[in-house]
Write a protein that holds these residues in place. Structure first.
Motif, mmCIF file in Angstrom:
data_model
loop_
_atom_site.group_PDB
_atom_site.id
_atom_site.type_symbol
_atom_site.label_atom_id
_atom_site.label_comp_id
_atom_site.label_asym_id
_atom_site.label_seq_id
_atom_site.Cartn_x
_atom_site.Cartn_y
_atom_site.Cartn_z
ATOM 1 N N ASN A 1 -24.980 53.330 32.899
ATOM 2 C CA ASN A 1 -24.831 52.971 34.503
ATOM 3 C C ASN A 1 -26.220 54.005 34.705
ATOM 4 O O ASN A 1 -26.043 55.016 35.062
ATOM 5 C CB ASN A 1 -23.897 53.458 35.108
ATOM 6 N N SER A 2 -27.449 53.548 34.495
ATOM 7 C CA SER A 2 -28.765 54.424 34.720
ATOM 8 C C SER A 2 -29.528 53.550 35.655
ATOM 9 O O SER A 2 -29.543 52.383 35.847
ATOM 10 C CB SER A 2 -29.358 54.541 33.318
ATOM 11 N N SER B 1 -29.371 68.561 42.690
ATOM 12 C CA SER B 1 -29.731 68.478 41.251
ATOM 13 C C SER B 1 -29.368 69.807 40.575
ATOM 14 O O SER B 1 -29.256 69.779 39.312
ATOM 15 C CB SER B 1 -31.135 68.059 40.974
ATOM 16 N N THR B 2 -29.818 71.009 41.067
ATOM 17 C CA THR B 2 -29.804 72.286 40.772
ATOM 18 C C THR B 2 -28.261 72.416 40.101
ATOM 19 O O THR B 2 -28.141 73.235 39.063
ATOM 20 C CB THR B 2 -30.244 73.046 41.645
ATOM 21 N N ILE B 3 -27.300 71.977 40.981
ATOM 22 C CA ILE B 3 -25.856 72.149 40.529
ATOM 23 C C ILE B 3 -25.636 71.498 39.156
ATOM 24 O O ILE B 3 -24.754 72.026 38.442
ATOM 25 C CB ILE B 3 -24.833 71.557 41.608
ATOM 26 N N GLN B 4 -26.190 70.580 38.665
ATOM 27 C CA GLN B 4 -26.125 69.833 37.425
ATOM 28 C C GLN B 4 -27.143 70.305 36.177
ATOM 29 O O GLN B 4 -26.950 70.196 35.302
ATOM 30 C CB GLN B 4 -26.366 68.255 37.594
ATOM 31 N N ASN C 1 -23.675 60.126 34.922
ATOM 32 C CA ASN C 1 -24.816 60.524 35.416
ATOM 33 C C ASN C 1 -24.437 60.077 36.786
ATOM 34 O O ASN C 1 -23.538 59.060 37.091
ATOM 35 C CB ASN C 1 -26.244 60.137 35.247
ATOM 36 N N GLY C 2 -25.275 60.424 37.906
ATOM 37 C CA GLY C 2 -25.258 60.139 39.411
ATOM 38 C C GLY C 2 -26.430 58.875 39.640
ATOM 39 O O GLY C 2 -26.859 58.253 38.610
ATOM 40 N N ILE C 3 -26.488 58.577 40.788
ATOM 41 C CA ILE C 3 -27.227 57.523 41.201
ATOM 42 C C ILE C 3 -28.753 57.617 40.670
ATOM 43 O O ILE C 3 -29.323 58.656 40.854
ATOM 44 C CB ILE C 3 -27.119 57.148 42.617
ATOM 45 N N ILE C 4 -29.239 56.450 40.314
ATOM 46 C CA ILE C 4 -30.606 56.506 39.792
ATOM 47 C C ILE C 4 -30.940 57.663 38.725
ATOM 48 O O ILE C 4 -31.860 58.137 38.606
ATOM 49 C CB ILE C 4 -31.616 56.621 40.840
ATOM 50 N N GLY C 5 -29.644 57.952 38.072
ATOM 51 C CA GLY C 5 -29.934 58.868 37.130
ATOM 52 C C GLY C 5 -29.771 58.455 35.610
ATOM 53 O O GLY C 5 -30.003 56.822 35.459
ATOM 54 N N SER C 6 -29.644 59.166 34.768
ATOM 55 C CA SER C 6 -29.720 58.685 33.214
ATOM 56 C C SER C 6 -28.932 59.779 32.516
ATOM 57 O O SER C 6 -28.436 60.797 32.865
ATOM 58 C CB SER C 6 -31.215 58.648 32.780
#
Length: 424
Positions: A128-129, A398-401, A96-101
């Motif tokens: 890394n969430s 976010s939509t691309i993911q 995941n990316g920054i501040i993600g989960s």
């Protein structure tokens, strides 16, 4: 003479009783009807609520794909088909990316298993969430390294490995594969087993040469990843290309902790260049480029526009002057948000800048150009994405993911494009 007989008291009472009974019966039937409607509404409401509640264990996806989800204590989870007729041999790590989960990759993981139910195990990383994504690329890369090793130990049948990272997750994955490249995993496993140095030396290096954690590297895929950092001009579209705002963002990068320093290339010192600049060449400690080169294919998915966090240039590994003209591109018939697919070209063979030269000339040379030269020493497939014509373009990053299906569903064809072109 006509006479009218008066009704008796008994008959009058009986008539009143019947009328009252009919009235009560009407009221009861009305109540039953209302209660029935109320129950139906409650059931409908519960179904609506339950659709948003995460379900663990064995479940069926929105696209009729039965899967098993095995969460662990850390919040990560492995996903595989249910029931599995054979032991899957390909491990797919999603970061995941920054501040993600880990939940951000849930939709994509389920689509993978729909396409390859007997071939892959998908692990959605959680080490890394949330706020842990502020700890720096190196710290997060080390965490991911340990997590991948733990997953591999759970599945001894694994033979191949692929990495997929969204945004910052792509940088974390690049660091982790360098740590996992070659004999690094062998040494770690030997130390955990209490083996002596002689035992470690007896392990043939050729056995792990060109492998990631002892497995054959297949696909390395990034989505909207700031490969060149966020310091360069127009690399953070939200700043609208204004130099004043870009300088202000540079000064405020400390708000993102060590990660902010890494993204804005503020972590260099007299002895070492910034980490992202180190990660474009092999060094004595870590073989960043050799690790990337070991994968059969490397793919960079990038938003051509509407991504307010990561620019088209940094996510597609191109110079600003190399970006294709959107008006000259045509959309795919099958994948309506895929604007352009650029096949992998011959790797750039320009002479790399040594670490010492990077330190001495860090201010004189363009660090962005140095990173591009380093990363394009290996070939990349580039896929440009455009969400024009949909309200979800405002959430393109976010939509691309397909981070959340109800809010980012228009990115489903992009995920499907990745899966259809995935090498097993």
């Amino acid at each position: 003479m006509c006479t009218h007989s008066m009704p008796s008291a008994e008959s009058q009472t009986r008539s009143e009783t019947v009328e009252v009974g009919d009235a009560r019966l009407g009221m009861d039937s009305s109540k039953m009807k209302n209660n029935g409607e109320s129950v139906a509404k409650k059931k409908k409401k519960m179904r609506r609520i339950s659709s948003f509640v995460p379900r663990f264990g064995c479940f069926r996806s929105d696209y009729d794909c039965a899967t098993v989800e095995r969460p662990d204590d850390g919040g990560s989870f492995d996903m595989e088909s249910a029931p599995a007729a054979s032991n899957p041999t390909h491990l797919v790590i999603m970061v995941n990316g920054i501040i993600g989960s880990a939940r951000n990759w849930r939709f994509a993981a389920k689509q993978f298993l729909k396409k390859y139910p007997q071939d892959v195990i998908v692990h959605c990383s959680e080490c890394n969430s949330s706020m842990l994504t502020f700890d720096g690329v190196d710290v997060m890369g080390n965490r991911l390294t340990d997590e991948v090793i733990a997953v591999i130990k759970r599945y001894p049948c694994l033979q191949k490995i692929s990495f997929i990272g969204h945004s910052l997750g792509g940088l974390i994955a690049r660091y982790a594969v360098a740590k996992l490249y070659g004999e690094v995993t062998t040494l770690k496993s030997s130390q955990e087993n209490g083996e002596s140095d002689e035992t470690k030396d007896s392990v043939p290096k050729e056995k792990f040469k060109g492998k990631i954690a002892g497995l054959e590297p297949m696909n390395f895929i990034t989505f909207a990843t700031p490969h060149l950092g966020s310091k360069g001009h127009k690399q953070a579209p939200a700043l609208c290309g204004f130099y004043t705002l870009e300088k202000a963002a540079f000064r405020a990068s400390w708000l993102l902790g060590r990660t902010g320093k890494h993204l804005f290339l503020r972590d260099g010192d007299k002895n070492k260049p910034p980490l992202l600049l180190q990660m474009v060449n092999d060094s004595d400690d870590l073989l960043y480029i050799s690790a990337l080169q070991s994968f059969r294919r490397r793919v960079a998915y990038a938003n051509a526009r509407f991504d307010n966090l990561v620019g088209w240039s940094t996510s597609s590994l191109r110079r600003q002057s190399e970006l294709p003209k959107r008006q000259n591109l045509s959309r795919s018939d099958k994948y309506r948000h895929i604007l352009n697919v650029e096949a992998a070209k011959t790797a750039n063979t320009q002479k790399e800048i040594s670490l010492e030269a990077q330190v001495n000339r860090c201010k004189a040379i363009d660090m962005e150009e140095a990173m591009l030269r380093g990363l394009t020493k290996v070939s990349w497939e580039r896929v440009d994405v455009d969400f024009k014509g949909t309200i979800q373009k405002l959430l393109a990053h976010s939509t691309i993911q397909v981070k959340t299906f109800w809010a980012n569903s228009h990115g489903a064809d992009v995920i499907q494009h990745m899966i259809d072109n995935f090498q097993l």
